[in-house]
Design an enzyme around this catalytic site. Structure first.
Site, PDB file in Angstrom:
ATOM      1  N   SER A 577       0.945  -1.432   0.079  1.00 49.63           N
ATOM      2  CA  SER A 577       0.007   0.143  -0.358  1.00 49.63           C
ATOM      3  C   SER A 577       0.901   1.134   0.334  1.00 49.63           C
ATOM      4  O   SER A 577       2.002   1.583   0.442  1.00 49.63           O
ATOM      5  CB  SER A 577      -0.936  -0.079   1.196  1.00 49.63           C
ATOM      6  OG  SER A 577      -1.350   1.114   1.339  1.00 49.63           O
ATOM      7  N   TYR A 590      -2.834   0.646  10.973  1.00 46.74           N
ATOM      8  CA  TYR A 590      -2.677   0.304   8.921  1.00 46.74           C
ATOM      9  C   TYR A 590      -1.517   0.689   8.188  1.00 46.74           C
ATOM     10  O   TYR A 590      -0.941  -0.620   7.984  1.00 46.74           O
ATOM     11  CB  TYR A 590      -3.901   0.703   8.665  1.00 46.74           C
ATOM     12  CG  TYR A 590      -3.996   0.033   6.951  1.00 46.74           C
ATOM     13  CD1 TYR A 590      -4.654  -0.716   6.198  1.00 46.74           C
ATOM     14  CD2 TYR A 590      -3.910   1.222   6.018  1.00 46.74           C
ATOM     15  CE1 TYR A 590      -4.149  -1.400   5.349  1.00 46.74           C
ATOM     16  CE2 TYR A 590      -3.514   0.603   4.546  1.00 46.74           C
ATOM     17  CZ  TYR A 590      -3.494  -0.479   4.478  1.00 46.74           C
ATOM     18  OH  TYR A 590      -4.559  -0.515   3.218  1.00 46.74           O
TER      19      TYR A 590
END
Length: 700
Positions: A577, A590
């Protein structure tokens, strides 16, 4: 078995209502599909059918007789009308005038295109003369186990006479081709009342002047042979009786799952092979029998069988009474090498001056006592079909050895078919393999947008794919969708929790059992969460780390274990990501877990390099469409973090990118394909951003 499948006899499936109104060509197609629907009649691609039909000549407008016959490489069970070659009978008969004798029969294949009717592009097969010269309108040539068991017996001719009398004739072994077509014509002319003939070591021809009568004759003859074998073998132990007991189903699968990656690595030096495992009752009866090794060494009898399975299998040294897979693995390399040496010696003994070069010398079929049969081929369908053909060979050996002495095809005859120049020409016409042909990929998070798009990209390039996901319902839907479009042979699914060590191990064992191993891992399973640090619970933190860090570790470790066993390299792709490189507000759990992924990939790239295992990362950003992550609270949370309505978020991400473009699942799939393919063969330890441009995520 000779009487395995629904019922002990072939059922007459002809439906007069369906057949009414069909023309002769359509009746041929109908008959062919019915015959090919039952593997007791013929296996995939085996046998052929024909009809002689009166057609209007497009050049003269006159009526002419045309042979409709299954085209080269077709399958009667799935054939359509465009799968039949069409040839002028007058021209096929004229070929007799230029035939120079058996030493030149192969050149006759070159004349078949000159006989083509109506510019039909479907190539005629080598069996065309066999159908053309039988003086009947409809001809079936099938490879039923019950008949080949007769054809492979040492006293084949006498058994044929005992069962069928004068109704069905017998011809000695002759390689398929023009000469055999003339033999069939001569037999028919000399025996006008015969309804068919058994070809030694080959199969069955039957004929009639009506489509339905031909179909019924074929079924009648096969059923008669089945009944005879049932009577003669009743109460007898097949294959000399049992030598050992089969392992329990779970133990058989566990043993095969360990053996298959090792075998795959040994046979994939030139191209990656795909495996298939079969532990059906017929296979287990054979591999657990006293006579298995001796019968297997004799080789197969029918040409279709050994073209798919090689002349003989490799019997794996495994003792089911003392099931030590480690011991078997330690001796497996020497056994595979011995098989290669034996095959090379067979080639040297039998080759001619103009024979094609030695082909892959590895075995196709591996028989494991107490476990089952493993087959390897260039793709899953071929591996599966090879197993089906060897199961046919087992059935033939059961029948022939139960009433007589089983005879494999003589070695030189087998070689002359396997290395037939016409067969070589067919192989040379095969299309070039796709870029991922023979590769096996496992995709976690396979039910989501990125996972399913990546799986589809791999399937388009010829890979086999195992979809793994924790969402069983979504997983089933994704797998069904891909299987319907790319074939059930190449798609498997497994419900997997990437945080469970046992679940991950079972999933990779399943991939090994289904396909033989794993070459590509796309680690894509994920979640997303958003909360200010003071509101981030320990549970939320641990959940992110468990799935996005520990989960990636577990699946990578399992992939390394399989890939090292195979010894043929591999590619691991992490779907990371942008947040692994660039901090985002309110997403510390996250972002930290994603950063952990990136560093894990770097570490694994170091460890895997010496084994040819490449590890790379694709870094997406804001892939909203089709994403399961963005269907939950994450969408609302991120919208709130940026002061946007949820409907505005995609446009927000698009406008904040340098390129002002949306990032789609297909974009991530394309980047994953690059790292999985040979296009990136010299790349490892890399990060590829697919985020439409985000300066914070620049790696340098």
């Amino acid at each position: 078995m000779l009487n395995s499948a629904a019922g002990s006899r072939l059922a007459d499936l002809w439906d007069d209502q369906k057949a009414s109104g069909m023309n002769e060509a359509e009746l041929l197609l109908y008959r062919s599909n019915l015959l090919g629907s039952d593997k007791r009649i013929t296996n995939y691609g085996g046998g052929n059918t024909s009809a002689k039909v009166m057609e209007t000549d497009p050049l003269t407008g006159e009526t002419t007789e045309v042979l409709w016959v299954k085209g080269s490489g077709g399958d009667v069970g799935t054939i359509n009308l465009d799968g039949f070659a069409t040839l002028y009978m007058v021209k096929l008969r004229a070929l007799k005038g230029i035939y120079r004798g058996v030493d030149f029969e192969d050149e006759m294949v070159g004349y078949l295109p000159h006989c083509t009717f109506n510019l039909n592009p479907r190539a005629a097969s080598i069996d065309t003369p066999l159908h053309a010269y039988v003086p009947r309108k409809h001809v079936d040539h099938m490879h039923p186990d019950a008949i080949i068991a007769i054809a492979a017996a040492s006293d084949s001719k006498a058994i044929t006479r005992e069962i069928f009398g004068e109704d069905i004739g017998w011809l000695p072994w002759k390689r398929p081709g023009y000469e055999l077509g003339l033999w069939l014509e001569k037999f028919c002319l000399e025996n006008p009342d015969a309804r068919g003939v058994v070809l030694e070591s080959h199969g069955l021809f039957t004929w009639a002047d009506d489509a339905r009568a031909c179909y019924e004759t074929t079924l009648e003859i096969i059923n008669k042979a089945m009944a005879w074998f049932e009577e003669k073998t009743a109460g007898k132990d097949a294959f000399g009786g049992s030598a050992c007991r089969a392992l329990a189903p779970a133990d058989r699968r566990a043993a095969a799952a360990r053996l298959m990656p090792a075998i795959r690595g040994m046979v994939s030096s030139k191209q990656n092979m795909v495996g298939h495992f079969d532990d059906s009752d017929a296979v287990l009866e054979f591999v657990c029998s006293k006579d298995m090794a001796a019968l297997a060494a004799l080789g197969t009898s029918c040409p279709d069988h050994f073209l798919r399975t090689k002349i003989r299998p490799l019997v794996v040294d495994f003792d089911p009474e003392n099931p030590n897979v480690d011991d078997t693995l330690s001796g497996l390399g020497a056994a595979v090498e011995a098989y290669r040496d034996d095959y090379a010696a067979y080639y040297a003994r039998c080759r001619h001056d103009d024979s094609p070069a030695l082909r892959d010398p590895n075995a196709v079929v591996y028989l494991v006592p107490g476990v089952g049969m493993i087959t390897f081929a260039k793709d899953k369908a071929t591996a599966r079909i090879s197993a089906e053909f060897y199961t046919n060979a087992i059935n033939v050996m059961r029948g022939a050895s139960g009433v007589s002495t089983y005879c494999g095809l003589p070695e030189q005859e087998a070689f002359d078919i396997e290395y037939w120049l016409l067969e070589e020409a067919k192989l040379q016409r095969m299309p070039k393999p796709k870029s991922l042909a023979g590769k096996i990929a496992l995709v976690t998070g396979g039910a989501g947008g990125i996972g399913s798009a990546t799986a589809e990209r791999f399937l388009r390039e010829g890979a086999c794919v195992v979809l793994a996901d924790i969402d069983a319902a979504a997983l089933a839907a994704a797998a069904d969708n891909l299987a319907n479009r790319y074939s059930a042979d190449v798609v498997r699914s497994v419900t997997m929790d990437v945080t469970s060590e046992d679940a991950v191990a079972e999933s990779f064992a399943g991939a090994a059992l289904e396909f033989g191993g794993v070459d590509i891992l796309v680690s894509n399973a994920g979640i997303a969460s958003s909360a200010p640090i003071e509101e981030t619970s320990l549970d939320l933190w641990n959940r992110n780390m468990s799935i996005l860090s520990t989960g990636y570790f577990l699946v990578s470790r399992a992939a390394f274990q399989v890939m090292k066993t195979q010894g043929i390299g591999g590619s691991i792709v992490f779907i990371g990501s942008k947040n692994g490189l660039a901090a985002s507000p309110g997403a510390s759990a996250y972002c930290t877990a994603k950063a952990s992924e990136l560093h894990l990939a770097r570490c694994l790239a170091l460890e895997g390099a010496s084994e040819g295992i490449r590890v790379n990362v694709v870094n997406p950003d804001a892939v909203l469409r089709g994403s399961k992550i963005w269907s939950g609270d994450w969408l609302k949370e991120r919208a709130e973090a940026y002061g946007k309505d949820t409907s505005e978020l995609e446009e927000h991400y698009r406008q904040r990118s340098l390129l002002k473009r949306s990032v789609l699942p297909e974009d991530i799939a394309e980047a994953s394909y690059f790292f999985a393919s040979e296009a990136s063969a010299k790349s490892t330890g890399n990060i590829l951003n697919v985020d439409a441009g985000n300066v914070q995520a620049f790696t340098r």
